[in-house]
Structures are given as C-alpha cells and as structure tokens.
Design a protein around this motif. Structure first.
Motif, PDB file in Angstrom:
ATOM      1  N   ALA A  28       0.817  -1.215   0.000  1.00 43.94           N
ATOM      2  CA  ALA A  28       0.000   0.000   0.000  1.00 43.94           C
ATOM      3  C   ALA A  28       0.853   1.268   0.000  1.00 43.94           C
ATOM      4  O   ALA A  28       0.313   2.379   0.027  1.00 43.94           O
ATOM      5  N   GLY A  29       2.174   1.108  -0.016  1.00 44.85           N
ATOM      6  CA  GLY A  29       3.058   2.267  -0.049  1.00 44.85           C
ATOM      7  C   GLY A  29       3.260   2.926   1.297  1.00 44.85           C
ATOM      8  O   GLY A  29       3.562   4.118   1.369  1.00 44.85           O
ATOM      9  N   ILE A  58     -12.220   3.159  11.937  1.00 46.59           N
ATOM     10  CA  ILE A  58     -12.442   3.181  10.489  1.00 46.59           C
ATOM     11  C   ILE A  58     -13.245   1.961  10.068  1.00 46.59           C
ATOM     12  O   ILE A  58     -14.198   2.055   9.307  1.00 46.59           O
ATOM     13  N   ASP A  59     -12.849   0.801  10.587  1.00 51.14           N
ATOM     14  CA  ASP A  59     -13.526  -0.435  10.223  1.00 51.14           C
ATOM     15  C   ASP A  59     -13.146  -1.527  11.220  1.00 51.14           C
ATOM     16  O   ASP A  59     -12.205  -1.374  12.003  1.00 51.14           O
ATOM     17  N   LEU A  94      -8.665  -1.512   1.624  1.00 51.97           N
ATOM     18  CA  LEU A  94      -9.102  -0.424   2.489  1.00 51.97           C
ATOM     19  C   LEU A  94      -7.982   0.579   2.724  1.00 51.97           C
ATOM     20  O   LEU A  94      -8.194   1.795   2.612  1.00 51.97           O
ATOM     21  N   VAL A  95      -6.782   0.097   3.027  1.00 53.58           N
ATOM     22  CA  VAL A  95      -5.660   0.988   3.315  1.00 53.58           C
ATOM     23  C   VAL A  95      -5.270   1.794   2.075  1.00 53.58           C
ATOM     24  O   VAL A  95      -4.933   2.977   2.174  1.00 53.58           O
ATOM     25  N   ILE A  96      -5.340   1.172   0.909  1.00 51.95           N
ATOM     26  CA  ILE A  96      -5.050   1.898  -0.339  1.00 51.95           C
ATOM     27  C   ILE A  96      -6.085   2.993  -0.571  1.00 51.95           C
ATOM     28  O   ILE A  96      -5.754   4.141  -0.898  1.00 51.95           O
ATOM     29  N   VAL A 156     -21.660   2.196   0.712  1.00 53.07           N
ATOM     30  CA  VAL A 156     -20.998   3.406   0.209  1.00 53.07           C
ATOM     31  C   VAL A 156     -19.847   3.016  -0.713  1.00 53.07           C
ATOM     32  O   VAL A 156     -19.727   3.506  -1.844  1.00 53.07           O
ATOM     33  N   VAL A 157     -18.987   2.131  -0.240  1.00 55.78           N
ATOM     34  CA  VAL A 157     -17.817   1.707  -1.020  1.00 55.78           C
ATOM     35  C   VAL A 157     -18.249   1.014  -2.299  1.00 55.78           C
ATOM     36  O   VAL A 157     -17.700   1.261  -3.384  1.00 55.78           O
ATOM     37  N   GLN A 158     -19.250   0.145  -2.203  1.00 52.84           N
ATOM     38  CA  GLN A 158     -19.714  -0.598  -3.372  1.00 52.84           C
ATOM     39  C   GLN A 158     -20.230   0.338  -4.459  1.00 52.84           C
ATOM     40  O   GLN A 158     -19.924   0.163  -5.649  1.00 52.84           O
TER      41      GLN A 158
END
Length: 409
Positions: free
Chosen positions: A24-25, A96-97, A113-115, A237-239
């Motif tokens: 994820a950098g 967050i989750d 999620l982290v990305i 929301v994400v979907q």
C-alpha cells in the motif's frame, strides 16, 4: 513515506500486515504489546493510521484500541475474536472499520481499504438531510474514511451543490424532507446525471416496505433503512463508489490511447464532429513526428515509445487544458483549437514545435532530439474528416519544405 502502526502479537499476522503495508506504499511500525504502543506515543503524529488487534498479552480487553484512538490516530481493528458484545463495543468507537481474521479475503479487504484511505479525499460525497444532527453524524462516518463530504439541508440546496460540484460521485439522501423529498430529488438528479456518473443511496426511518422499490424505480442505486448497521453503511458506500469508478475506468480506457494518455481517434471524432457542426468555422492541426521510423530502427521501439510519451506530455502542457488533443495513430497527432484565429493558432503551435525541437529526450544512457511537422487550417466543413484532409495536405507541405515547420492556410 507515510507510516502505519501495526499493533499485533502474532508473528505470522505481523508478517502479513507488513507485506500489506508495503504493497500500500506505507512504512510499517510494529508494536507487539500495549507497553510498546505507549512507548511509541511520541511518534503518533506521524502515523497515517493504525491496524490494531483487540487482544494483546498485556491488554486483553481492547485497551490498546481506546488508547490509540484517544491519541487521534485513525484505527482499523482486526481480530480473531467473534464475540457479538465485543463487536458491538468496537463499532460504538470511532474506528475506520472492524475486520475479523476469518480468511485470506479479510487481508485482501484490509489491503484495499488501506489503499483507498490514501485516495478517498479525491472523492466527493453529498449528504442531504434536513436534520442537522443526521447530516453531521453521516459526515463523521464518511470522514473516517477520508472522503470529502459536502452537506445540503434540502433537495434544492442539493441540486445547487451538484451544479457547482459536477464531480460528486455519490449522493446520500434522506426520504422525508420539506418541499422536495428524497425520491423527488432522485428524479431531478437523474435528469442530469446517469447512474454511471453519480450514485444515489436513499435512507429513511420510515417503516414502509415499499420505499426500497420506490427509491430504485426513481433512480437511486441503493437504499438503507435507519437505524442502519455501520458495517453495512460502509459496504454500500464503497460498493456504489466502486461501481461509478469502474465505469469511469472503462470509459477512459475506451476513449484514451493506452500509451500516451491522450484522447484516441474514436473519442476525437465522436467529440469534435458535433462541435464543428455547431460552429461558424473550426481550426484544427495535424502533426507528424519527423523521421520516426529512423528513431525506432536506430534506438529501438522502447526509445520510440519514450519519444511518443514525451511529445504527448508536451502537447498536454501546451493544449491539454483548453483544447482537445488526440493521438490518431502511429506517430500522428491532432489538436482541435475550436474557432481560434488561424494566425494565433500557428503561433501557439510554433511555440510547441520550438520547445520540442530544443528538448533533449532521455532514452536510457543517451539523449536524442526529435521534431514534428505541422499543418493547421481554419475552415467551415460539415465533416471532421474533410478538415483533417485539409490539415494533412498542409502537413505534407511542411515535410516537403524541410520538416520541423508549421504550415498554415
């Protein structure tokens, strides 16, 4: 590089989390006990977020979660404990989750999620509700995921906000509002935006079983009944955002040249043709890279690709903000300059030509130079291909006159 705090006592899980962080950098910093977490408190301002296990050897009841959150570090809880009471307790916290270590999919979810947390600030979400308490509550939930949240207290206000921010990707709207309810708002939004452009999630505390169908039939993508489960809220929301983004990607791939990032031939014709039919005249340029076959034969096709990309970036700098630039194929490019005066267009193209001719292009251990020949015309034609033929004829005059020139008529 941003840092991520990993609070975990299992060595195999730590290895997985570190791998996820690197992909994820992010730079992983590990604490295996609550005591080690406290020792890192001086670094808390440097952490982008934290992944926290619920139970540690010296803190078995989630104490590390409370501590990290109290220091304003956004936290993702990941644990193997499936107790409903623990789950409900965690979801009452501003996390967050909450992810359970049930399968490989859980770790893939964590990576995604982290990305997304690092890029979600580019995504605008509009929350519409006449209740200030509800608006602020939804804003708090969405800002945990780093979304940019806009607020509207009525349907009319929402439409005005959408007009000012056409890049909004999702609207979350209540059903019960004065003057214009959520279903009417859906209809108004769909008059200007498709489901592929803006997602809509309707919400309501009304017990009516028909509301879901009403919202969907009137243009909503989804519906949630209040009070809703936080996990379901975030999933929906994400979907819906992923759906809009996927269509954006497909549309971009269909309209963009894969190598240069410029518009492709199809997009250029589909976009410019209707414009020239509505104008008194149109100004268009055709250009071709001089001696491009020699570049490919001498330095290889990788060098040729670098040349194409370099020219494309320079075209974007000179024309990309205000005009339509396309790679028509091979080493041919075109710029649609709307109704620009022919002399002004030629001068603008000359500045581009001159900068390119004087540019050293790195192709590994060597640098090379390249030039383009350009033909530009202003004319009233009903068909774009007729304009391009005219510009192409001028381009070949530039070639005949020694190349590296702008010829206009």
């Amino acid at each position: 590089m941003k840092k991520i705090l990993i609070v975990e006592d299992s060595l195999p899980i730590i290895a997985l989390h570190k791998s996820i962080a690197i992909k994820a950098g992010l730079d992983p910093v590990v604490a295996t006990t609550f005591a080690e977490v406290k020792q890192l408190s001086s670094q808390f301002d440097d952490f982008f977020c934290a992944v926290i296990d619920y139970s540690l050897p010296d803190a078995q009841n989630g104490e590390a979660i409370d501590y990290v959150l109290s220091k304003n570090v956004p936290g993702i809880v990941m644990t193997g404990m499936l107790d409903d009471k623990i789950r409900e307790h965690i979801l009452k916290l501003p996390v967050i989750d909450y992810i359970t270590k049930e399968s490989k999919q859980a770790f893939q979810y964590l990576l995604a999620l982290v990305i997304k947390l690092q890029t979600n600030h580019h995504i605008k979400i509009l929350v519409v509700d006449d209740s200030g308490i509800t608006r602020n509550y939804l804003k708090q939930l969405l800002t945990r995921h780093n979304f940019t949240v806009l607020l509207a207290d009525s349907g009319l206000s929402a439409l005005a906000t959408l007009k000012e921010n056409p890049d909004i990707k999702l609207v979350v709207t209540d059903k019960e509002m004065p003057n214009m309810d959520g279903i009417e708002l859906c209809n108004e939004i769909r008059a200007n935006f498709t489901k592929e452009e803006v997602g809509i999630i309707g919400i309501s505390g009304n017990a009516s079983q028909s509301l879901t169908a009403k919202f969907i039939k009137n243009g909503a993508n989804d519906f949630l009944r209040k009070p809703f489960c936080l996990e379901e809220f975030y999933c929906r929301v994400v979907q819906n955002i992923e759906y809009v983004q996927s269509i954006d990607i497909i549309r971009k791939q269909a309209n963009t040249d894969y190598l240069t990032g410029l518009a492709n031939r199809r997009y250029f014709f589909d976009t410019v043709q209707p414009i020239i039919q509505s104008q008194q005249s149109a100004t268009i340029a055709m250009m071709d890279i001089d001696n491009f076959k020699v570049i490919n034969d001498t330095y290889g096709h990788d060098a040729g690709d670098i040349v194409l990309k370099t020219i494309s970036e320079l075209l974007k700098q000179h024309f990309g903000q205000d005009y339509i630039v396309a790679r028509l194929g091979g080493e041919e490019f075109s710029v649609f300059l709307s109704e620009m005066d022919l002399t002004d267009a030629a001068e603008k193209l000359e500045r581009f030509r001159s900068e390119l001719a004087n540019k050293n292009i790195d192709i590994g251990e060597r640098t090379i130079n390249c030039t383009v020949s350009i033909g530009v015309c202003k004319d009233k034609r009903e068909r774009l291909d007729g304009l391009l033929i005219h510009a192409d004829q001028l381009l070949y005059k530039a070639k005949e006159q020694g190349k590296n020139k702008v010829v206009y008529d």
